[in-house]
Structure formats: structure tokens, C-alpha cells
Design a protein around this motif. Sequence first.
Motif, PDB file in Angstrom:
ATOM      1  N   ALA A  45       0.804  -1.223   0.000  1.00  0.00           N
ATOM      2  CA  ALA A  45       0.000   0.000   0.000  1.00  0.00           C
ATOM      3  C   ALA A  45       0.840   1.277   0.000  1.00  0.00           C
ATOM      4  CB  ALA A  45      -0.959  -0.018   1.189  1.00  0.00           C
ATOM      5  N   PRO A  46       1.879   1.422   0.827  1.00  0.00           N
ATOM      6  CA  PRO A  46       2.668   2.665   0.784  1.00  0.00           C
ATOM      7  C   PRO A  46       3.306   2.912  -0.582  1.00  0.00           C
ATOM      8  CG  PRO A  46       3.130   1.433   2.789  1.00  0.00           C
ATOM      9  CD  PRO A  46       2.334   0.530   1.910  1.00  0.00           C
ATOM     10  N   THR A  47       3.796   1.866  -1.220  1.00  0.00           N
ATOM     11  CA  THR A  47       4.406   2.020  -2.541  1.00  0.00           C
ATOM     12  C   THR A  47       3.366   2.396  -3.581  1.00  0.00           C
ATOM     13  OG1 THR A  47       6.003   0.312  -1.914  1.00  0.00           O
ATOM     14  CG2 THR A  47       5.895   0.891  -4.231  1.00  0.00           C
ATOM     15  N   ILE A  48       2.177   1.784  -3.499  1.00  0.00           N
ATOM     16  CA  ILE A  48       1.102   2.125  -4.422  1.00  0.00           C
ATOM     17  C   ILE A  48       0.713   3.594  -4.274  1.00  0.00           C
ATOM     18  CG2 ILE A  48      -1.331   1.708  -4.957  1.00  0.00           C
ATOM     19  CD1 ILE A  48      -0.894  -1.216  -4.173  1.00  0.00           C
ATOM     20  N   ARG A  49       0.616   4.046  -3.055  1.00  0.00           N
ATOM     21  CA  ARG A  49       0.227   5.446  -2.818  1.00  0.00           C
ATOM     22  C   ARG A  49       1.265   6.399  -3.399  1.00  0.00           C
ATOM     23  NH1 ARG A  49      -1.882   8.028   2.909  1.00  0.00           N
ATOM     24  NH2 ARG A  49      -2.420  10.086   2.064  1.00  0.00           N
ATOM     25  N   ALA A  50       2.535   6.085  -3.226  1.00  0.00           N
ATOM     26  CA  ALA A  50       3.592   6.967  -3.709  1.00  0.00           C
ATOM     27  C   ALA A  50       3.654   6.984  -5.240  1.00  0.00           C
ATOM     28  CB  ALA A  50       4.931   6.528  -3.128  1.00  0.00           C
ATOM     29  N   GLU A  51       3.558   5.813  -5.866  1.00  0.00           N
ATOM     30  CA  GLU A  51       3.752   5.727  -7.314  1.00  0.00           C
ATOM     31  C   GLU A  51       2.528   6.180  -8.104  1.00  0.00           C
ATOM     32  OE1 GLU A  51       5.305   2.024  -8.664  1.00  0.00           O
ATOM     33  OE2 GLU A  51       6.990   2.043  -7.256  1.00  0.00           O
ATOM     34  N   CYS A 104      -4.903  -5.316 -12.810  1.00  0.00           N
ATOM     35  CA  CYS A 104      -4.403  -4.578 -11.643  1.00  0.00           C
ATOM     36  C   CYS A 104      -2.913  -4.275 -11.793  1.00  0.00           C
ATOM     37  CB  CYS A 104      -4.644  -5.388 -10.369  1.00  0.00           C
ATOM     38  SG  CYS A 104      -6.349  -5.436  -9.798  1.00  0.00           S
ATOM     39  N   GLY A 105      -2.159  -5.263 -12.237  1.00  0.00           N
ATOM     40  CA  GLY A 105      -0.721  -5.071 -12.386  1.00  0.00           C
ATOM     41  C   GLY A 105      -0.357  -4.068 -13.454  1.00  0.00           C
ATOM     42  N   VAL A 170       7.761  -6.543  -3.093  1.00  0.00           N
ATOM     43  CA  VAL A 170       7.944  -5.094  -3.131  1.00  0.00           C
ATOM     44  C   VAL A 170       9.408  -4.729  -2.908  1.00  0.00           C
ATOM     45  CG1 VAL A 170       7.354  -2.915  -1.995  1.00  0.00           C
ATOM     46  CG2 VAL A 170       5.574  -4.609  -2.439  1.00  0.00           C
ATOM     47  N   SER A 171      10.059  -5.412  -1.978  1.00  0.00           N
ATOM     48  CA  SER A 171      11.476  -5.121  -1.695  1.00  0.00           C
ATOM     49  C   SER A 171      12.363  -5.481  -2.882  1.00  0.00           C
ATOM     50  CB  SER A 171      11.930  -5.886  -0.453  1.00  0.00           C
ATOM     51  OG  SER A 171      11.172  -5.511   0.676  1.00  0.00           O
ATOM     52  N   ALA A 172      12.026  -6.555  -3.579  1.00  0.00           N
ATOM     53  CA  ALA A 172      12.840  -6.977  -4.721  1.00  0.00           C
ATOM     54  C   ALA A 172      12.770  -5.968  -5.856  1.00  0.00           C
ATOM     55  CB  ALA A 172      12.388  -8.351  -5.197  1.00  0.00           C
ATOM     56  N   ASP A 173      11.623  -5.295  -6.010  1.00  0.00           N
ATOM     57  CA  ASP A 173      11.458  -4.285  -7.052  1.00  0.00           C
ATOM     58  C   ASP A 173      11.930  -4.821  -8.410  1.00  0.00           C
ATOM     59  OD1 ASP A 173      10.757  -1.880  -8.193  1.00  0.00           O
ATOM     60  OD2 ASP A 173      12.631  -0.873  -7.669  1.00  0.00           O
ATOM     61  N   LEU A 174      11.354  -5.948  -8.816  1.00  0.00           N
ATOM     62  CA  LEU A 174      11.789  -6.637 -10.026  1.00  0.00           C
ATOM     63  C   LEU A 174      11.667  -5.751 -11.254  1.00  0.00           C
ATOM     64  CD1 LEU A 174      10.033 -10.055  -9.313  1.00  0.00           C
ATOM     65  CD2 LEU A 174      12.447  -9.498  -8.969  1.00  0.00           C
ATOM     66  N   PHE A 175      12.778  -5.529 -11.931  1.00  0.00           N
ATOM     67  CA  PHE A 175      12.816  -4.734 -13.162  1.00  0.00           C
ATOM     68  C   PHE A 175      12.209  -3.349 -12.966  1.00  0.00           C
ATOM     69  CE2 PHE A 175      12.260  -9.245 -14.367  1.00  0.00           C
ATOM     70  CZ  PHE A 175      13.509  -9.466 -14.935  1.00  0.00           C
ATOM     71  N   GLY A 176      12.306  -2.840 -11.741  1.00  0.00           N
ATOM     72  CA  GLY A 176      11.781  -1.513 -11.462  1.00  0.00           C
ATOM     73  C   GLY A 176      10.268  -1.417 -11.498  1.00  0.00           C
ATOM     74  N   GLY A 178       8.188  -2.045  -8.959  1.00  0.00           N
ATOM     75  CA  GLY A 178       7.606  -1.613  -7.696  1.00  0.00           C
ATOM     76  C   GLY A 178       6.568  -2.567  -7.136  1.00  0.00           C
ATOM     77  N   TRP A 179       5.323  -2.072  -7.017  1.00  0.00           N
ATOM     78  CA  TRP A 179       4.234  -2.830  -6.388  1.00  0.00           C
ATOM     79  C   TRP A 179       3.546  -3.803  -7.339  1.00  0.00           C
ATOM     80  CZ3 TRP A 179      -0.252  -1.940  -9.059  1.00  0.00           C
ATOM     81  CH2 TRP A 179      -0.284  -0.778  -9.841  1.00  0.00           C
ATOM     82  N   ARG A 180       3.772  -3.671  -8.625  1.00  0.00           N
ATOM     83  CA  ARG A 180       2.990  -4.427  -9.618  1.00  0.00           C
ATOM     84  C   ARG A 180       3.123  -5.955  -9.498  1.00  0.00           C
ATOM     85  NH1 ARG A 180       0.844  -0.664 -13.099  1.00  0.00           N
ATOM     86  NH2 ARG A 180       1.854   1.386 -12.981  1.00  0.00           N
ATOM     87  N   PRO A 181       4.279  -6.501  -9.116  1.00  0.00           N
ATOM     88  CA  PRO A 181       4.370  -7.961  -8.997  1.00  0.00           C
ATOM     89  C   PRO A 181       3.428  -8.583  -7.972  1.00  0.00           C
ATOM     90  CG  PRO A 181       6.566  -7.024  -9.176  1.00  0.00           C
ATOM     91  CD  PRO A 181       5.617  -5.882  -9.016  1.00  0.00           C
ATOM     92  N   VAL A 182       2.916  -7.805  -6.999  1.00  0.00           N
ATOM     93  CA  VAL A 182       1.996  -8.397  -6.024  1.00  0.00           C
ATOM     94  C   VAL A 182       0.694  -8.833  -6.702  1.00  0.00           C
ATOM     95  CG1 VAL A 182       2.982  -7.030  -4.149  1.00  0.00           C
ATOM     96  CG2 VAL A 182       0.937  -6.210  -5.302  1.00  0.00           C
ATOM     97  N   PHE A 183       0.381  -8.229  -7.854  1.00  0.00           N
ATOM     98  CA  PHE A 183      -0.777  -8.655  -8.639  1.00  0.00           C
ATOM     99  C   PHE A 183      -0.378  -9.582  -9.781  1.00  0.00           C
ATOM    100  CE2 PHE A 183      -1.959  -4.368  -7.021  1.00  0.00           C
ATOM    101  CZ  PHE A 183      -3.012  -4.763  -6.210  1.00  0.00           C
ATOM    102  N   LEU A 184       0.710  -9.260 -10.443  1.00  0.00           N
ATOM    103  CA  LEU A 184       1.119 -10.028 -11.619  1.00  0.00           C
ATOM    104  C   LEU A 184       1.526 -11.451 -11.268  1.00  0.00           C
ATOM    105  CD1 LEU A 184       3.159  -7.298 -13.547  1.00  0.00           C
ATOM    106  CD2 LEU A 184       0.810  -8.064 -13.972  1.00  0.00           C
ATOM    107  N   VAL A 185       1.905 -11.700 -10.009  1.00  0.00           N
ATOM    108  CA  VAL A 185       2.290 -13.051  -9.615  1.00  0.00           C
ATOM    109  C   VAL A 185       1.131 -14.031  -9.783  1.00  0.00           C
ATOM    110  CG1 VAL A 185       1.680 -12.775  -7.171  1.00  0.00           C
ATOM    111  CG2 VAL A 185       3.503 -14.372  -7.832  1.00  0.00           C
ATOM    112  N   ASN A 186      -0.097 -13.515  -9.749  1.00  0.00           N
ATOM    113  CA  ASN A 186      -1.262 -14.386  -9.898  1.00  0.00           C
ATOM    114  C   ASN A 186      -1.466 -14.877 -11.327  1.00  0.00           C
ATOM    115  OD1 ASN A 186      -1.996 -14.017  -7.184  1.00  0.00           O
ATOM    116  ND2 ASN A 186      -3.166 -12.183  -7.666  1.00  0.00           N
ATOM    117  N   VAL A 187      -0.912 -14.148 -12.297  1.00  0.00           N
ATOM    118  CA  VAL A 187      -1.213 -14.443 -13.697  1.00  0.00           C
ATOM    119  C   VAL A 187      -0.657 -15.800 -14.135  1.00  0.00           C
ATOM    120  CG1 VAL A 187      -0.969 -13.648 -16.074  1.00  0.00           C
ATOM    121  CG2 VAL A 187      -1.401 -11.998 -14.237  1.00  0.00           C
TER     122      VAL A 187
END
Length: 228
Positions: A45-51, A104-105, A170-176, A178-187
Amino acid sequence: MTSSATRPVLSKAPGTDNRPGPLLGVLLAAQFMALLDTFIVNVAAPTIRAELAASGAELQLVVAGYTTAYAMLLVTGARLGDLLGHRRAYLGGLALFTAASLACGLASGPGQLIAFRFAQGAGAALMIPQVLSLIQRTFTGEARGRALGAYAAVLATGAAAGQVLGGVLVSADLFGTGWRPVFLVNVPIGTVLLVLGARVLPPDVTAGARARRLDLPGSSCSPRPSPC
């Protein structure tokens, strides 16, 4: 020698007895994924709010939109499983959940993310009621007890896993991203489950349910003394 009375018993539904392990794995993986999404966003959530420059109210809807849609539509999802067939409803809900996770991602603003989170919750509400229904329909005797034990274990671990996995992604920040992998991991997970589910889930039996209709006004009414 073990007598037949003490052996785990499975139902005789076509296409299930020869692969109960994969069938249970597909059902519980979907349950785990849907439960994970309830908690994984809290960490991001904090990363989503910032970005996305989301306001406090928008951020709350991102977090709560999923559970709100899920809670409102859960009973309707279970009813649709009776009407359409548990296999069809499970696969339809899983497809909607996976597509909404991808959306979402890829969301470019808080409004889009909120809308897609509601769609995610709707997909989960259609998919999750079928998990217990298919377990009850497929397994009997000791096999059902073990299946329900595994189901309870998934419920117990999903919340904690969501917090941990969300932090890792979120910490890994894969390929920059940010928060998107928390949704894309489901795909990829949802896509694999769709393929496997189409192979191992038992055929639908809905002959008796088709005569009944879905009561949309009734499902939208809140409990109260007078009829709605």
C-alpha cells in the motif's frame, strides 16, 4: 492386510478417482491465491500510494475493494455454482480473477486499480465457494477428512504468507516494477490452474438445479425483520 472398510474412500465421479491428488492441489492452490490477495496488498500500500499519487480514500478502496466485492457476492457465487455447475463456475471465477490480476498489475491510475480490485473480488466470490463444494462432492470417508484438513491448513497459512510474500516482492522491485508484482504473480499461477483444472475437475451435474432461478433481488437485500 488392510480391510476395505478402513481404506480411504473416494467417490465414483468420472474423471476424479484416478487423480484425486492433482484435483485437490488445483482447488487448494486457487483458495490459497485468493486468500493471499486479501493480505498481500497491505504491504504494498505505501508504494502504491507513492507511485500512483493515490489519496487516502483511494488507497483504502484499493485495499478494501477486493474484500468488499468478495463479501457481497460470495452467496451469489455459491448459488451460481449450483445453477451452472461447480466446475464451470470454478473455471469462470478463476479466469476472471486471473484477468483482473493482470489488469491490476498494469493499472495506470488509482481509479483503474480500484475498479480492477472489485473485479478481482468478484472472480474470487465465484471461484472460492466451489472449492468446498467440489471437495464434498469428490471425496468421502477418510479421504474427505484429509482433504478438509489440507483446506484448513491453507486458510491458516494464507494470511501470514500474504504479508511475507508481499514484502519480498515489493522489496525486490523486479525490473523496477515496484508494487505491480503483487498482482502479476497471480497471472502465471492462474493460467496453470486453468489448464490443470480443465483436465482434472469432475464433470458438472446440474440437472436438478437448472429448474431454479438466481434470486438477484434476494441476494442484494440485507437481513432485516421485514421482507425487502
